[in-house]
Motif scaffolding. Structure first.
Motif, mmCIF file in Angstrom:
data_model
loop_
_atom_site.group_PDB
_atom_site.id
_atom_site.type_symbol
_atom_site.label_atom_id
_atom_site.label_comp_id
_atom_site.label_asym_id
_atom_site.label_seq_id
_atom_site.Cartn_x
_atom_site.Cartn_y
_atom_site.Cartn_z
ATOM 1 N N VAL A 135 26.684 82.616 -2.862
ATOM 2 C CA VAL A 135 25.264 82.325 -2.172
ATOM 3 C C VAL A 135 24.074 82.463 -3.136
ATOM 4 O O VAL A 135 24.024 83.540 -4.012
ATOM 5 N N SER A 136 23.270 81.651 -3.322
ATOM 6 C CA SER A 136 22.047 81.838 -4.223
ATOM 7 C C SER A 136 20.694 81.506 -3.373
ATOM 8 O O SER A 136 20.614 80.554 -2.641
ATOM 9 N N HIS A 137 19.721 82.149 -3.410
ATOM 10 C CA HIS A 137 18.514 82.118 -2.585
ATOM 11 C C HIS A 137 17.392 81.750 -3.128
ATOM 12 O O HIS A 137 16.497 81.120 -2.541
ATOM 13 N N LEU A 138 17.151 82.049 -4.250
ATOM 14 C CA LEU A 138 15.936 81.844 -5.311
ATOM 15 C C LEU A 138 16.369 80.627 -6.212
ATOM 16 O O LEU A 138 17.310 80.706 -6.994
ATOM 17 N N SER A 139 15.288 79.793 -6.185
ATOM 18 C CA SER A 139 15.411 78.514 -7.222
ATOM 19 C C SER A 139 15.528 79.114 -8.873
ATOM 20 O O SER A 139 16.439 78.770 -9.554
ATOM 21 N N MET A 140 14.852 80.289 -9.000
ATOM 22 C CA MET A 140 14.978 80.844 -10.416
ATOM 23 C C MET A 140 16.370 81.242 -10.815
ATOM 24 O O MET A 140 16.810 81.418 -11.776
ATOM 25 N N ALA A 141 17.163 81.639 -9.661
ATOM 26 C CA ALA A 141 18.606 82.049 -9.960
ATOM 27 C C ALA A 141 19.581 81.159 -9.842
ATOM 28 O O ALA A 141 20.812 81.337 -9.632
ATOM 29 N N ARG A 142 19.233 79.959 -9.423
ATOM 30 C CA ARG A 142 20.308 78.708 -9.287
ATOM 31 C C ARG A 142 21.060 78.383 -10.630
ATOM 32 O O ARG A 142 22.256 78.250 -10.495
ATOM 33 N N ARG A 143 20.511 78.330 -11.619
ATOM 34 C CA ARG A 143 21.427 78.012 -12.942
ATOM 35 C C ARG A 143 22.372 79.186 -13.427
ATOM 36 O O ARG A 143 23.408 78.738 -13.260
ATOM 37 N N SER A 144 21.893 80.206 -13.257
ATOM 38 C CA SER A 144 23.105 81.371 -13.319
ATOM 39 C C SER A 144 23.937 81.216 -12.188
ATOM 40 O O SER A 144 25.414 81.523 -12.566
ATOM 41 N N SER A 145 23.677 80.890 -11.053
ATOM 42 C CA SER A 145 24.810 80.759 -9.941
ATOM 43 C C SER A 145 25.803 79.728 -10.214
ATOM 44 O O SER A 145 27.011 79.805 -10.018
ATOM 45 N N VAL A 146 25.234 78.406 -10.545
ATOM 46 C CA VAL A 146 25.982 77.505 -10.807
ATOM 47 C C VAL A 146 26.877 77.564 -11.815
ATOM 48 O O VAL A 146 28.264 77.236 -11.801
ATOM 49 N N GLU A 147 26.538 78.325 -12.731
ATOM 50 C CA GLU A 147 27.464 78.654 -14.130
ATOM 51 C C GLU A 147 28.651 79.624 -13.639
ATOM 52 O O GLU A 147 29.608 79.379 -14.073
ATOM 53 N N SER A 148 28.232 80.441 -12.820
ATOM 54 C CA SER A 148 29.097 81.352 -12.135
ATOM 55 C C SER A 148 30.201 80.751 -11.313
ATOM 56 O O SER A 148 31.353 81.160 -11.412
ATOM 57 N N LEU A 149 29.691 79.742 -10.576
ATOM 58 C CA LEU A 149 30.803 78.902 -9.880
ATOM 59 C C LEU A 149 31.510 78.023 -10.798
ATOM 60 O O LEU A 149 32.700 78.089 -10.345
ATOM 61 N N ARG A 150 30.911 77.633 -11.784
ATOM 62 C CA ARG A 150 31.732 76.926 -12.913
ATOM 63 C C ARG A 150 32.964 77.403 -13.269
ATOM 64 O O ARG A 150 34.114 77.194 -13.385
ATOM 65 N N GLY A 151 32.616 78.732 -13.548
ATOM 66 C CA GLY A 151 33.697 79.579 -13.872
ATOM 67 C C GLY A 151 34.746 80.058 -13.120
ATOM 68 O O GLY A 151 35.778 80.698 -13.539
ATOM 69 N N CYS A 152 34.802 79.736 -11.918
ATOM 70 C CA CYS A 152 35.712 80.019 -10.757
ATOM 71 C C CYS A 152 36.813 78.873 -10.609
ATOM 72 O O CYS A 152 37.571 78.882 -9.858
ATOM 73 N N ARG A 153 36.279 77.732 -11.300
ATOM 74 C CA ARG A 153 37.203 76.597 -11.107
ATOM 75 C C ARG A 153 38.524 76.546 -11.400
ATOM 76 O O ARG A 153 38.921 77.022 -12.661
#
Ligand code: B12
Length: 318
Positions: free
Chosen positions: A236-254
Motif C-alpha cells: 500500500v502506498s498513499h502519497l504520490s511522492m512515494a509511488r515510485r519507490s513503492s513500485v520499485e519495491s513491488l518489482r523486487g518481489c516478482r
C-alpha cells in the motif's frame, strides 16, 4: 481464474463489470446453487438476465450477496440476513461515523472505540471497516484540512483504530503451515490503517498474514517474501511522492508463485497504475479481501490448506 501476473485491474473490481454466476461464486466462495436459491427464496439479489437468460450480476448485487454471506456466517438465519440486505445498512452506519468523529474531537478514546464496537456488533468486521472506520478517518483528514480539528485528534483516533484492528490480527497463527500473505507499506509511506484493516479481514477469512507495516525498505520486503515463501504480497502506498519507490519495491518481489497486489491513494488513477506489476485492489476493502482470497485459493488449487476462519457456506438443496 487465470491470473495475469502483470494484471490488468482485477476483473472482480471494475465497478462497471457485469459478472457471471461462476465468477460471483468464485469471488464470494459461495456455491452457485446457493446463489440461485437465495434469489429464488429471498430476492437477493434480483439479478438481470442476459439474452440467453443467464444471470448477470452488477457490483451492487455483489455487495448485497457479500452482506448476505457475512450475516449468515455470523449466525443470522437466511431470511433475516435477506431482510437486513433489503434494509440497506449504509444509512444506519452514518450515525456511527458521526459518533466516532465527535468522540475523537472530544479526545475520548473509549467513545471512538465504542462506535467501532457497535459497528462490529451490528454489521461485522467488513462493513465496520468499509462503512465506518475508513470514512471516519477520511472525514477527520478533511476536518484537519479545514482547521476543524487538530493533528492531536487525528493521532488519538488513529491510535484507537490501530489498537482496535490489532484485536483481529493474532500473532500466533492457527495455520502456520500456510504460505503467508505479506503486507507492507511502501518504503516512504506511513499510512498503514488500510493495510492493517486488510490484515484483519484476511485473517478473519482464515489466511495467515505477516505484517511489515510502515516505511518498509524494498530489500526488507524482498527478504521477507523469499524467506517465508509468501503466497502473496499486498503493498500500500498513499502519497504520490512515494509511488515510485513503492513500485520499485513491488518489482523486487516478482517471483513465479507469489501473487502481487497493490492499493492506496498513490494508485487511484489509471495512469498511476501504468506499468505497476500485480493486481490493483481498488477502494473497497472487503471486495479486495474477497478477491485476494479467491486468487490465493486458486493458487492452492485445492491442494493446500483451506482457510479456517470463516464457516463454509453449506450448499443449499437445489
Ligand atoms: C491518520 C493519518 C496520518 C497518520 C498515519 C498513521 C497510520 N499509522 O496510518 C500520520 C500522522 C502518520 C500521517 C502522516 C502524514 N500525513 Co496523513 N493522514 C492521515 C488521515 C487522517 C487518515 C489516513 C487513513 O487511514 N485514511 C483511511 C484510508 C485507508 O482511507 P482512504 O484514504 O480513503 O483510502 C482509500 C483508498 O486509498 C483505498 N486504500 C487505502 N489503503 C488501502 C489498503 C488496502 C489493502 C486496500 C485494498 C485499499 C486501500 O481504499 C480506501 C477506502 O476507500 C488522512 C486523511 C484521509 N483522507 O485519509 C491524512 C492524509 C492522508 N495525510 C496527509 C499528509 C500530507 C501527511 C503527511 C505528509 C503530513 C506531514 N507533513 O507530515 C505525513 C506523511 C507521512 C508519510 N510519509 O506517509 C494528506 C495526504 C494528501 C495527499 N497528498 O494525498 C491527508 C489526505 C490529509 C489531508 N487532508 O491533507 N497521516
Amino acid at each position: 481464474m487465470r491470473r495475469d501476473p502483470d494484471g490488468p485491474d482485477g476483473l472482480g473490481l471494475d465497478p462497471d463489470a457485469i459478472l457471471t454466476i461462476q465468477h460471483v461464486s468464485q469471488l464470494l466462495m459461495v456455491p452457485s446453487p446457493t446463489l440461485r436459491s437465495w434469489e429464488r427464496r429471498y430476492g437477493v439479489p434480483a439479478a438481470r438476465r442476459s439474452a440467453g437468460g443467464h444471470r448477470r450480476y452488477s457490483h451492487d448485487d455483489l455487495h448485497d450477496l457479500r452482506r448476505m454471506r457475512d450475516d449468515i456466517a455470523r449466525g443470522y438465519p437466511a431470511a433475516e440476513a435477506a431482510a437486513r440486505v433489503h434494509r440497506r445498512e449504509i444509512t444506519v452506519a452514518d450515525p456511527l461515523v458521526d459518533r466516532f468523529l465527535e468522540a475523537a474531537h472530544r479526545l475520548d478514546p473509549a467513545g471512538v472505540r465504542n462506535a467501532l464496537d457497535e459497528a462490529l456488533e451490528e454489521f461485522g468486521l467488513d462493513v465496520a471497516v468499509d462503512a465506518v472506520l475508513l470514512p471516519a478517518l477520511r472525514e477527520l483528514g478533511r476536518w484537519w484540512q479545514i482547521g476543524r480539528c487538530d493533528v492531536a485528534h487525528e493521532h488519538l483516533a488513529t491510535d484507537v483504530a490501530r489498537r482496535w484492528l490489532a484485536r483481529f490480527t493474532t500473532t500466533e497463527s492457527q495455520v502456520d503451515q500456510q504460505r503467508p500473505i505479506v503486507l507492507s507499506c511502501g518504503p516512504r509511506d506511513c499510512h498503514g490503517i488500510g493495510l492493517e484493516s486488510m490484515a484483519a479481514m484476511l485473517q478473519a477469512r482464515g489466511w495467515r498474514c505477516l505484517m511489515l507495516g510502515a516505511q518498509t525498505p524494498a530489500t526488507a520486503l524482498r527478504l521477507a517474501v523469499e524467506q517465508s515463501d509468501a503466497v502473496a504480497v499486498v503493498l500500500v502506498s498513499h502519497l504520490s511522492m512515494a509511488r515510485r519507490s513503492s513500485v520499485e519495491s513491488l518489482r523486487g518481489c516478482r517471483r513465479p508463485n507469489t501473487i502481487l497486489f497493490y492499493a492506496g491513494n498513490a494508485f487511484l488513477t489509471r495512469q498511476a497504475r501504468q506499468g505497476v506489476p500485480g493486481t490493483y485492489l481498488g477502494t473497497n476493502l472487503s471486495r479486495a479481501a474477497d478477491l485476494i482470497s479467491a486468487y490465493v485459493a486458486a493458487e492452492y488449487d485445492g491442494e493446500g490448506p483451506v482457510p479456517t476462519g470463516r464457516r463454509a457456506i453449506p450448499a443449499e438443496p437445489r
